[in-house]
Design a protein around this motif. Structure first.
Motif, PDB file in Angstrom:
ATOM      1  N   MET A  79      39.371 -84.701  36.947  1.00  0.00           N
ATOM      2  CA  MET A  79      40.553 -84.250  37.651  1.00  0.00           C
ATOM      3  C   MET A  79      41.280 -83.243  36.757  1.00  0.00           C
ATOM      4  SD  MET A  79      43.584 -86.454  39.454  1.00  0.00           S
ATOM      5  CE  MET A  79      43.600 -87.685  38.200  1.00  0.00           C
ATOM      6  N   ALA A  80      41.700 -82.140  37.364  1.00  0.00           N
ATOM      7  CA  ALA A  80      42.394 -81.098  36.617  1.00  0.00           C
ATOM      8  C   ALA A  80      43.624 -80.642  37.384  1.00  0.00           C
ATOM      9  CB  ALA A  80      41.459 -79.921  36.379  1.00  0.00           C
ATOM     10  N   LYS A  81      44.629 -80.217  36.632  1.00  0.00           N
ATOM     11  CA  LYS A  81      45.876 -79.743  37.224  1.00  0.00           C
ATOM     12  C   LYS A  81      46.071 -78.290  36.840  1.00  0.00           C
ATOM     13  CE  LYS A  81      50.763 -81.010  37.563  1.00  0.00           C
ATOM     14  NZ  LYS A  81      51.755 -82.019  37.147  1.00  0.00           N
ATOM     15  N   TYR A  82      46.463 -77.487  37.833  1.00  0.00           N
ATOM     16  CA  TYR A  82      46.644 -76.058  37.619  1.00  0.00           C
ATOM     17  C   TYR A  82      48.010 -75.605  38.091  1.00  0.00           C
ATOM     18  CZ  TYR A  82      41.598 -76.365  37.220  1.00  0.00           C
ATOM     19  OH  TYR A  82      40.329 -76.730  36.849  1.00  0.00           O
ATOM     20  N   SER A  83      48.566 -74.667  37.363  1.00  0.00           N
ATOM     21  CA  SER A  83      49.790 -73.997  37.767  1.00  0.00           C
ATOM     22  C   SER A  83      49.386 -72.761  38.560  1.00  0.00           C
ATOM     23  CB  SER A  83      50.588 -73.583  36.527  1.00  0.00           C
ATOM     24  OG  SER A  83      51.672 -72.755  36.901  1.00  0.00           O
ATOM     25  N   VAL A  84      49.963 -72.621  39.755  1.00  0.00           N
ATOM     26  CA  VAL A  84      49.687 -71.468  40.616  1.00  0.00           C
ATOM     27  C   VAL A  84      51.044 -70.867  40.985  1.00  0.00           C
ATOM     28  CG1 VAL A  84      48.466 -70.655  42.663  1.00  0.00           C
ATOM     29  CG2 VAL A  84      47.684 -72.741  41.521  1.00  0.00           C
ATOM     30  N   PRO A  85      51.572 -69.997  40.119  1.00  0.00           N
ATOM     31  CA  PRO A  85      52.955 -69.513  40.278  1.00  0.00           C
ATOM     32  C   PRO A  85      53.285 -68.858  41.613  1.00  0.00           C
ATOM     33  CG  PRO A  85      52.087 -68.907  38.130  1.00  0.00           C
ATOM     34  CD  PRO A  85      50.944 -69.467  38.917  1.00  0.00           C
ATOM     35  N   LYS A  86      52.337 -68.196  42.236  1.00  0.00           N
ATOM     36  CA  LYS A  86      52.639 -67.483  43.484  1.00  0.00           C
ATOM     37  C   LYS A  86      52.338 -68.308  44.740  1.00  0.00           C
ATOM     38  CE  LYS A  86      52.524 -62.944  41.505  1.00  0.00           C
ATOM     39  NZ  LYS A  86      52.088 -61.572  41.603  1.00  0.00           N
ATOM     40  N   MET A  87      51.955 -69.559  44.581  1.00  0.00           N
ATOM     41  CA  MET A  87      51.705 -70.449  45.718  1.00  0.00           C
ATOM     42  C   MET A  87      53.055 -70.929  46.242  1.00  0.00           C
ATOM     43  SD  MET A  87      49.529 -74.006  45.727  1.00  0.00           S
ATOM     44  CE  MET A  87      50.717 -74.898  44.702  1.00  0.00           C
ATOM     45  N   SER A  88      53.390 -70.553  47.498  1.00  0.00           N
ATOM     46  CA  SER A  88      54.744 -70.858  47.967  1.00  0.00           C
ATOM     47  C   SER A  88      54.832 -71.462  49.361  1.00  0.00           C
ATOM     48  CB  SER A  88      55.588 -69.586  47.928  1.00  0.00           C
ATOM     49  OG  SER A  88      55.011 -68.610  48.778  1.00  0.00           O
ATOM     50  N   CYS A  89      53.694 -71.585  50.071  1.00  0.00           N
ATOM     51  CA  CYS A  89      53.788 -72.075  51.451  1.00  0.00           C
ATOM     52  C   CYS A  89      52.488 -72.746  51.886  1.00  0.00           C
ATOM     53  CB  CYS A  89      54.097 -70.910  52.393  1.00  0.00           C
ATOM     54  SG  CYS A  89      52.762 -69.701  52.509  1.00  0.00           S
ATOM     55  N   GLY A  90      52.496 -73.242  53.090  1.00  0.00           N
ATOM     56  CA  GLY A  90      51.319 -73.903  53.645  1.00  0.00           C
ATOM     57  C   GLY A  90      50.137 -72.969  53.808  1.00  0.00           C
ATOM     58  N   HIS A  91      50.403 -71.704  54.087  1.00  0.00           N
ATOM     59  CA  HIS A  91      49.301 -70.740  54.199  1.00  0.00           C
ATOM     60  C   HIS A  91      48.608 -70.578  52.851  1.00  0.00           C
ATOM     61  CE1 HIS A  91      47.440 -66.702  54.319  1.00  0.00           C
ATOM     62  NE2 HIS A  91      47.095 -67.108  55.527  1.00  0.00           N
ATOM     63  N   CYS A  92      49.393 -70.554  51.783  1.00  0.00           N
ATOM     64  CA  CYS A  92      48.838 -70.457  50.429  1.00  0.00           C
ATOM     65  C   CYS A  92      47.940 -71.657  50.131  1.00  0.00           C
ATOM     66  CB  CYS A  92      49.957 -70.416  49.392  1.00  0.00           C
ATOM     67  SG  CYS A  92      51.083 -69.013  49.507  1.00  0.00           S
ATOM     68  N   THR A  93      48.445 -72.843  50.415  1.00  0.00           N
ATOM     69  CA  THR A  93      47.662 -74.041  50.113  1.00  0.00           C
ATOM     70  C   THR A  93      46.397 -74.093  50.963  1.00  0.00           C
ATOM     71  OG1 THR A  93      48.918 -75.443  51.648  1.00  0.00           O
ATOM     72  CG2 THR A  93      49.693 -75.353  49.371  1.00  0.00           C
ATOM     73  N   ALA A  94      46.484 -73.670  52.214  1.00  0.00           N
ATOM     74  CA  ALA A  94      45.311 -73.672  53.094  1.00  0.00           C
ATOM     75  C   ALA A  94      44.244 -72.716  52.575  1.00  0.00           C
ATOM     76  CB  ALA A  94      45.711 -73.306  54.519  1.00  0.00           C
ATOM     77  N   SER A  95      44.657 -71.565  52.075  1.00  0.00           N
ATOM     78  CA  SER A  95      43.705 -70.595  51.529  1.00  0.00           C
ATOM     79  C   SER A  95      42.986 -71.161  50.314  1.00  0.00           C
ATOM     80  CB  SER A  95      44.426 -69.305  51.132  1.00  0.00           C
ATOM     81  OG  SER A  95      44.981 -68.680  52.257  1.00  0.00           O
ATOM     82  N   ILE A  96      43.744 -71.777  49.425  1.00  0.00           N
ATOM     83  CA  ILE A  96      43.154 -72.373  48.222  1.00  0.00           C
ATOM     84  C   ILE A  96      42.225 -73.520  48.616  1.00  0.00           C
ATOM     85  CG2 ILE A  96      43.656 -73.687  46.123  1.00  0.00           C
ATOM     86  CD1 ILE A  96      46.264 -71.977  45.936  1.00  0.00           C
ATOM     87  N   GLU A  97      42.700 -74.379  49.514  1.00  0.00           N
ATOM     88  CA  GLU A  97      41.888 -75.513  49.944  1.00  0.00           C
ATOM     89  C   GLU A  97      40.558 -75.040  50.543  1.00  0.00           C
ATOM     90  OE1 GLU A  97      42.767 -79.706  52.022  1.00  0.00           O
ATOM     91  OE2 GLU A  97      43.434 -77.972  53.190  1.00  0.00           O
ATOM     92  N   ASP A  98      40.596 -74.022  51.385  1.00  0.00           N
ATOM     93  CA  ASP A  98      39.374 -73.501  52.003  1.00  0.00           C
ATOM     94  C   ASP A  98      38.368 -73.049  50.952  1.00  0.00           C
ATOM     95  OD1 ASP A  98      40.311 -73.981  54.557  1.00  0.00           O
ATOM     96  OD2 ASP A  98      40.871 -71.892  54.946  1.00  0.00           O
ATOM     97  N   LYS A  99      38.819 -72.306  49.956  1.00  0.00           N
ATOM     98  CA  LYS A  99      37.904 -71.776  48.939  1.00  0.00           C
ATOM     99  C   LYS A  99      37.355 -72.875  48.043  1.00  0.00           C
ATOM    100  CE  LYS A  99      38.066 -67.574  50.295  1.00  0.00           C
ATOM    101  NZ  LYS A  99      36.913 -66.990  50.977  1.00  0.00           N
ATOM    102  N   VAL A 100      38.193 -73.842  47.685  1.00  0.00           N
ATOM    103  CA  VAL A 100      37.710 -74.950  46.854  1.00  0.00           C
ATOM    104  C   VAL A 100      36.684 -75.770  47.631  1.00  0.00           C
ATOM    105  CG1 VAL A 100      38.347 -77.085  45.666  1.00  0.00           C
ATOM    106  CG2 VAL A 100      39.771 -75.046  45.401  1.00  0.00           C
ATOM    107  N   LEU A 101      36.976 -76.051  48.895  1.00  0.00           N
ATOM    108  CA  LEU A 101      36.040 -76.834  49.708  1.00  0.00           C
ATOM    109  C   LEU A 101      34.763 -76.065  50.019  1.00  0.00           C
ATOM    110  CD1 LEU A 101      38.490 -78.681  52.126  1.00  0.00           C
ATOM    111  CD2 LEU A 101      37.296 -79.612  50.131  1.00  0.00           C
ATOM    112  N   ASP A 102      34.824 -74.737  50.065  1.00  0.00           N
ATOM    113  CA  ASP A 102      33.602 -73.935  50.204  1.00  0.00           C
ATOM    114  C   ASP A 102      32.681 -74.173  49.009  1.00  0.00           C
ATOM    115  OD1 ASP A 102      34.331 -72.821  52.629  1.00  0.00           O
ATOM    116  OD2 ASP A 102      34.926 -70.882  51.782  1.00  0.00           O
ATOM    117  N   ALA A 103      33.274 -74.309  47.825  1.00  0.00           N
ATOM    118  CA  ALA A 103      32.506 -74.495  46.596  1.00  0.00           C
ATOM    119  C   ALA A 103      32.083 -75.941  46.392  1.00  0.00           C
ATOM    120  CB  ALA A 103      33.311 -74.007  45.401  1.00  0.00           C
ATOM    121  N   ASP A 104      32.884 -76.893  46.866  1.00  0.00           N
ATOM    122  CA  ASP A 104      32.585 -78.329  46.738  1.00  0.00           C
ATOM    123  C   ASP A 104      33.189 -79.058  47.930  1.00  0.00           C
ATOM    124  OD1 ASP A 104      32.210 -81.001  46.128  1.00  0.00           O
ATOM    125  OD2 ASP A 104      33.587 -81.002  44.428  1.00  0.00           O
TER     126      ASP A 104
END
Length: 65
Positions: A1-26
């Motif tokens: 488990m790892a924790k990351y700081s994502v300074p420009k992440m500010s809304c649900g659209h941001c989290t959805a974009s990140i979630e999509d790419k991470v789930l594409d990889a795993d």
């Protein structure tokens, strides 16, 4: 488990974009977002470099915390 700081992440659209790419990889990754602190916790088979690459592919710079 790892924790990351994502300074420009500010809304649900941001989290959805990140979630999509991470789930594409795993597909089995578990992801938790905290918009207030702009952090994301990822539990995945990916190493740190893979997780950071997925976040970057979503359009965000991140660093481990």
């Amino acid at each position: 488990m790892a924790k990351y700081s994502v300074p420009k992440m500010s809304c649900g659209h941001c989290t959805a974009s990140i979630e999509d790419k991470v789930l594409d990889a795993d597909e089995g990754a578990e992801i938790q977002f905290d918009l207030e602190t702009r952090t994301v916790v990822i539990e995945s088979v990916l190493d740190e470099a893979g997780e950071l690459a997925a976040i970057k592919e979503a359009g965000f710079e991140a660093s481990a915390v």
